[in-house]
Scaffold this motif. Structure first.
Motif, short mmCIF file in Angstrom:
data_model
loop_
_atom_site.label_atom_id
_atom_site.label_comp_id
_atom_site.label_asym_id
_atom_site.label_seq_id
_atom_site.Cartn_x
_atom_site.Cartn_y
_atom_site.Cartn_z
N PHE A 33 -6.54 0.70 -15.11
CA PHE A 33 -5.74 0.71 -14.34
C PHE A 33 -5.85 0.48 -12.82
CE2 PHE A 33 -1.81 -1.20 -12.42
CZ PHE A 33 -2.03 -2.61 -12.29
N ARG A 34 -5.62 1.64 -12.58
CA ARG A 34 -5.93 3.11 -10.81
C ARG A 34 -6.55 1.96 -10.09
NH1 ARG A 34 -5.78 7.91 -8.81
NH2 ARG A 34 -5.24 8.97 -11.50
N GLU A 35 -7.93 3.15 -10.75
CA GLU A 35 -9.23 2.27 -10.21
C GLU A 35 -9.64 1.32 -9.72
OE1 GLU A 35 -12.55 4.37 -11.77
OE2 GLU A 35 -11.52 6.40 -12.02
N GLN A 36 -9.29 0.53 -11.39
CA GLN A 36 -9.37 -1.12 -11.17
C GLN A 36 -8.23 -1.96 -9.66
OE1 GLN A 36 -8.67 -2.69 -14.51
NE2 GLN A 36 -9.94 -4.08 -14.47
N MET A 37 -7.70 -1.34 -9.86
CA MET A 37 -6.89 -1.77 -8.06
C MET A 37 -6.93 -1.37 -7.15
SD MET A 37 -4.75 -3.79 -9.83
CE MET A 37 -4.19 -4.96 -7.73
N GLU A 38 -8.40 -0.34 -6.93
CA GLU A 38 -9.21 0.16 -5.53
C GLU A 38 -9.72 -0.44 -4.70
OE1 GLU A 38 -10.05 4.19 -6.43
OE2 GLU A 38 -8.23 4.87 -5.67
N MET A 39 -10.53 -1.67 -6.48
CA MET A 39 -11.62 -2.67 -6.10
C MET A 39 -11.11 -4.03 -5.66
SD MET A 39 -14.44 -0.79 -7.61
CE MET A 39 -15.60 -2.42 -8.55
N PHE A 40 -10.12 -3.92 -5.99
CA PHE A 40 -9.09 -5.50 -5.89
C PHE A 40 -9.67 -6.00 -4.24
CE2 PHE A 40 -6.43 -8.50 -7.11
CZ PHE A 40 -7.05 -9.01 -8.13
N HIS A 41 -9.56 -7.18 -4.50
CA HIS A 41 -9.42 -8.27 -2.84
C HIS A 41 -7.54 -7.33 -2.15
CE1 HIS A 41 -11.57 -10.94 0.44
NE2 HIS A 41 -10.14 -11.79 -0.48
N GLY A 42 -8.77 -7.09 -0.86
CA GLY A 42 -7.18 -7.26 0.09
C GLY A 42 -6.52 -5.80 -0.04
N VAL A 43 -6.56 -4.65 -1.23
CA VAL A 43 -6.66 -3.70 -1.55
C VAL A 43 -6.85 -2.84 -0.44
CG1 VAL A 43 -6.37 -1.52 -3.02
CG2 VAL A 43 -5.74 -4.01 -3.95
N GLU A 44 -6.16 -1.83 0.36
CA GLU A 44 -6.80 -0.86 1.27
C GLU A 44 -7.16 0.57 0.61
OE1 GLU A 44 -8.12 -0.79 4.39
OE2 GLU A 44 -7.52 0.84 4.27
N ARG A 45 -5.65 0.79 -0.41
CA ARG A 45 -6.17 2.03 -0.78
C ARG A 45 -4.94 2.32 -1.63
NH1 ARG A 45 -3.52 7.17 2.19
NH2 ARG A 45 -2.34 5.30 4.20
N VAL A 46 -5.06 3.04 -3.23
CA VAL A 46 -3.91 3.17 -3.89
C VAL A 46 -3.44 4.62 -4.09
CG1 VAL A 46 -3.39 2.60 -6.29
CG2 VAL A 46 -5.04 0.99 -5.25
N ILE A 47 -2.28 4.55 -4.08
CA ILE A 47 -1.49 5.61 -3.98
C ILE A 47 -0.89 6.29 -5.06
CG2 ILE A 47 -0.26 7.48 -2.17
CD1 ILE A 47 -0.43 5.65 -0.08
N PRO A 48 -1.51 7.14 -5.95
CA PRO A 48 -0.42 7.63 -7.30
C PRO A 48 0.04 8.44 -7.23
CG PRO A 48 -2.92 8.62 -7.16
CD PRO A 48 -2.76 8.14 -6.08
N ILE A 49 1.88 8.00 -7.72
CA ILE A 49 3.26 9.25 -6.95
C ILE A 49 3.38 9.87 -8.20
CG2 ILE A 49 4.89 8.51 -7.19
CD1 ILE A 49 4.05 7.06 -4.70
N ASP A 50 2.76 9.75 -9.09
CA ASP A 50 3.04 10.47 -10.22
C ASP A 50 1.72 12.07 -10.47
OD1 ASP A 50 5.77 9.71 -10.53
OD2 ASP A 50 5.50 8.07 -11.50
#
Lengths: 352, 352, 352, 352
Positions: C55-72
């Motif tokens: 899901f995290r990788e998918q969100m990285e490709m999402f329109h409008g997303v600059e980056r996805v930062i995993p916290i845990d």
């Protein structure tokens, strides 16, 4: 004063409620507003507003803080922003760096003599280069190596500039020499070893000369951009970035040319990007290949080392970047430049 | 002028006889003697005598040459040679770096106020440190970060020096400020970002102050030693090396502390080796672990960041290198130092 | 199935409201709850709950997303958690790895003959080692190098085990050989080049043998821990980590031993940490220095290469890690181990 | 059995005559001939003849030896030698890798479903790709990530192969699965993490399928070539090299694409060179820029990730390498390929 904004503070997994409260209290004392997100394993506190780098560092040492993640970029003046146009830098002789044409800068690494420099200037101009490079002050890793001709070299450079009509780029290493070098140079070069020489960055930032900032071999792109920000925050907006290889595990090449830095810099900043394919000096085959690659990658210009042929009396054909090789390279470069719609414009006739 | 000697020239696998002859002819013209070894697949030409770095570079570009391998080290003054004793550097208050004792240098990264500095000086002295560190000019990757108190900071440092009796180490970044900083410092620090700032190396080489040379994050040990050679060839033999981490693929720590550099520098040079475990700032647990490791590895000293406790009104216990933590570290350090026969000597009583 | 939790999604600086809405909509469709934080320049969306890596990788490709930062952290079984005790691994002969004692594992890199192995086993035991190492299957970067004695080597290892009473560690490279090697080994070694050989990790994860997982020379600590997580998620909880150097810009040493990995692994996981100071094989002086450093840094054990002295008929004193050198090392190691309260316990008498 | 030849042995600076004599004696015992060169500071002994890697290692441990420098390359079968032609690899459908045309390989990183794969196959073929990529077994750094459809994925691949007429490339990770994967693949892919998985290299070396060998993120070019040598020495000469980025200090991009490896591999070996610009997945702008750069640098082909558009019901325009983006890339690629005389040939009509 521009300031950095918005950070995410991640609390340690097992922090008690009181630690989170103390973090939020500290944020409020700074005049900022905390936004808590309570997860299953983590607590995150977003901070909206003007967080200075110093505040950020302080929070990293705070009890209960696991890490602090900056969200906004730490550079402002260099940043590609909404609607901000790409920077075009015009130097003498109508050469525009960052414009429609790809700009070839060529010449000897080090100025060795008047003849060497002038013959090279004429040769590279003939082949299509529009900027002449040549070093008068040379950073050498050994104190026993030739350190350059200093001001004598600058005088030759001035002469070559007049004869060829090409604007010149030359390196400055010492803040105390910036004024002197600025009298001769059309573009000031800050070398890779000085990418984080902050007094020098401030000094060139106070001139009215365009600055070419080489990336430090041990610098991330963000650090390199921050060094451009130093120059810009000192008042000089005409900065161009020059990728010239980073230190890696690879040992066949001296440095690893990071051509991905070209699209990265284009995406993160509005500054022109140059690259230097020659630094692993002497491998003709690689220089050509890497020059074409950099053009195709979208760079605004290249900085190529060209030396006149060594004395034929000494040997019958050294393998180096001769005038012929450079001329050859320029033909191939012109084709690739056309293919990516960045034609190489010849030097203005008036300048000859 | 010291010069480099002895190189091996490897000819390209398919070079014709005439190329090898031309290589040998070129060597003889330099006044040197070639020694050819003819292998099955390769021809090697050994060159005995004083080959300058410039001659070596020239040969790399020569027709028929595959590579040039330097055999002797390019540094002379720094090199550990036959019978040359290890360098001991005595600073004020009988502190000897490179002697029988391990030397702890401690204090704040940046001088923030008179109180901060003096309270820290007293605390680190009490815990057993013998040199006080504190920065008045700070290299900061952001132009928007606090850049240090400059000469005001130097004045506080002088006061702390008098009160505590500890000699002080502080950084100088600008060749134009070397004279000023030398008036205050017992040891001049050249930071990692200036490891190859040659004008600065020359400037500190012309003082009579000991110099601590931090390794550049992108520098090999050989380049780092060559930078020491710059200082030494300018006339200043009192150089100590300081390992502080290199840039690697690892991203949990900011830099990777290369503790193997400690035995390497000891083997290749006669200079003292210090290390800086604190640079990835704020992780107390790692600072202790790495300090003990460096002592055990055979270092002559360490440079540790200590800050006074933040205002209790703001929070109830920030996790940082407090006076208590440092005192704790010193107890553990003393045990490891004893175990490797490098006891930590307390500051001379007279100085108190 | 364990899953990763909590990510921060940073929207592009100039994303319109509709993009942010779409991001939040997508999160809700996943059954998760978005938490929006609206900054001056950025919009951040926190996602609380079980976000899978996919899901995290998918969100990285999402329109409008600059980056996805995993916290845990992406690992669960290996993670040091609230109240989870440090793992202790007991092997034959009462040797405990991760317990109160520092464990020395020593022996030849490669098993060359019955005599070589047995004489070494006896010598290292005499000097205080409690585990015998020896490779029967060797990963060699050249297909023309000696590849090990294979099952013949395993038979010698069994004999050395019986004679010396020391438990043995040996490498396995091929998933198809895990069963065979497990019949002989007390500890299975996964080499650096196989750190991300996932079929092999699964295979050793299905045995009941302790596994020593060497860090890949190009792996971050997080990737290395994820490889431990593979073994653990296949059912084998008895994993120990072994730092053995990463690839860096430094070229004097083959790899750079990252001793900071010792406190890092201790902080992030509950697994024992071993280190291998010998890998740059043959430099006795560095092996001693680095072994003492690793002990002081807090490691649970070391893996040291020891070879019997080469035939005296061939030369009069090769410089290598002889039995005498190892014995010398053990004396120094014992002192440092005492100084950090991790005494080196001799092998149980019953085993002799 | 091919063997390595010719090394230079450098003696320690202060070695007595007896040590040098012992070194020469040892060389003669190996049946080789020493050639001594006596320098001012050093003594060098050249060894002509067949020195095995094992002999070389032994000499490194020898008393009085400072270092051993191999002169000839350690690879033989992969080496570009006198008169040896460049390798051309013909796969199904008349696609030749290493021939006159640049070869585009495209498709999804991972096969997710029959529809996803077949629609992508048709789209990339339409845009001009001549090889279809798609992974059925996926090396994932997390055990909790999707690991691929395994043999089901291979069945979809077979179907896509028949429908599109494109030859297919797919990864194999486990020596035990080489036979299975070979039944479906036109080209076997060995991933970066398995670049030094020697049992796997041996296994693919025993098939009759072309192998694409990705460079390990922590491997030097020489190690990577040695891995090709493994495959070739096992009997399979049809190896192509694939540069896909190395681990460096740069953290904006996941890996640093080392495009200089393209001319380096061309110079050192006779094997085709492919590159993978997509690995830092999802940054469309960089993929295009780097693809054009690699073509201009002289690569024989590229491996690009293409995914069909995500379900429009979920969001209104994800930023990814859509069919449209790929089609766009192919147009730009065709122009650059023409400019360097390596046209991109469309798939044979018969195959449609």
């Amino acid at each position: 004063m521009e300031k950095e904004s918005t950070v995410i503070i991640v609390a340690k997994a097992d922090s008690p409620q009181s630690d989170i409260d103390a973090i939020e209290e500290r944020i409020r004392l700074e005049g900022l507003k905390p936004h808590r997100i309570q997860g299953e394993h983590s607590t995150i506190v977003g901070v909206i507003g003007s967080c200075s780098p110093d505040f950020r560092e302080q929070m990293e040492m705070f009890h209960g803080v696991e890490r602090v993640i900056p969200i906004d970029k730490p550079y402002k003046l260099a940043a590609r922003g909404e609607g901000r146009p790409s920077t075009k830098i015009t130097v003498a002789n109508d050469t525009v760096i960052g414009g429609e044409s790809f700009v070839m800068m060529a010449g000897p690494c080090t100025i060795e003599s008047r003849e060497q420099l002038i013959s090279t200037a004429e040769a590279v101009k003939r082949a299509g280069a529009t900027v002449l490079r040549g070093g008068a002050y040379k950073p050498r890793s050994s104190p026993y190596s030739f350190q350059g001709l200093a001001e004598t070299g600058l005088n030759y450079l001035e002469e070559a500039r007049i004869i060829s009509g090409l604007p010149v780029i030359t390196e400055v290493m010492d803040p105390g020499l910036v004024e002197t070098v600025s009298r001769y140079a059309d573009i000031l070069q800050v070398g890779a070893r000085n990418c984080q020489n902050f007094p020098l960055l401030n000094a060139v930032g106070q001139t009215d000369k365009p600055v070419m900032l080489k990336r430090g071999a041990g610098c991330t792109t963000e650090e390199w951009i921050m060094s451009a920000e130093y120059i810009m925050s000192a008042g000089n907006a005409r900065v161009m970035m020059c990728e010239r290889g980073i230190r890696t595990l690879e040992d066949y090449t001296r440095n690893t040319l990071d051509l991905s830095a070209i699209p990265v810099i284009k995406r993160l900043t509005h500054l022109p990007v140059i690259f230097d394919p020659s630094h692993s000096c002497g491998r003709w085959h690689m220089v050509k290949s890497l020059t074409l690659a950099g053009i195709a990658a979208g760079a605004d210009g290249a900085l190529v080392e060209v030396h006149p042929a060594p004395n034929l009396a000494l040997c019958d054909g050294p393998q180096s970047l001769t005038f012929e090789n450079f001329s050859d390279l320029m033909e191939a470069a012109a084709r690739v430049a056309e293919a990516v719609d960045r034609p190489i414009k010849p030097a203005a006739i008036a300048a000859a």
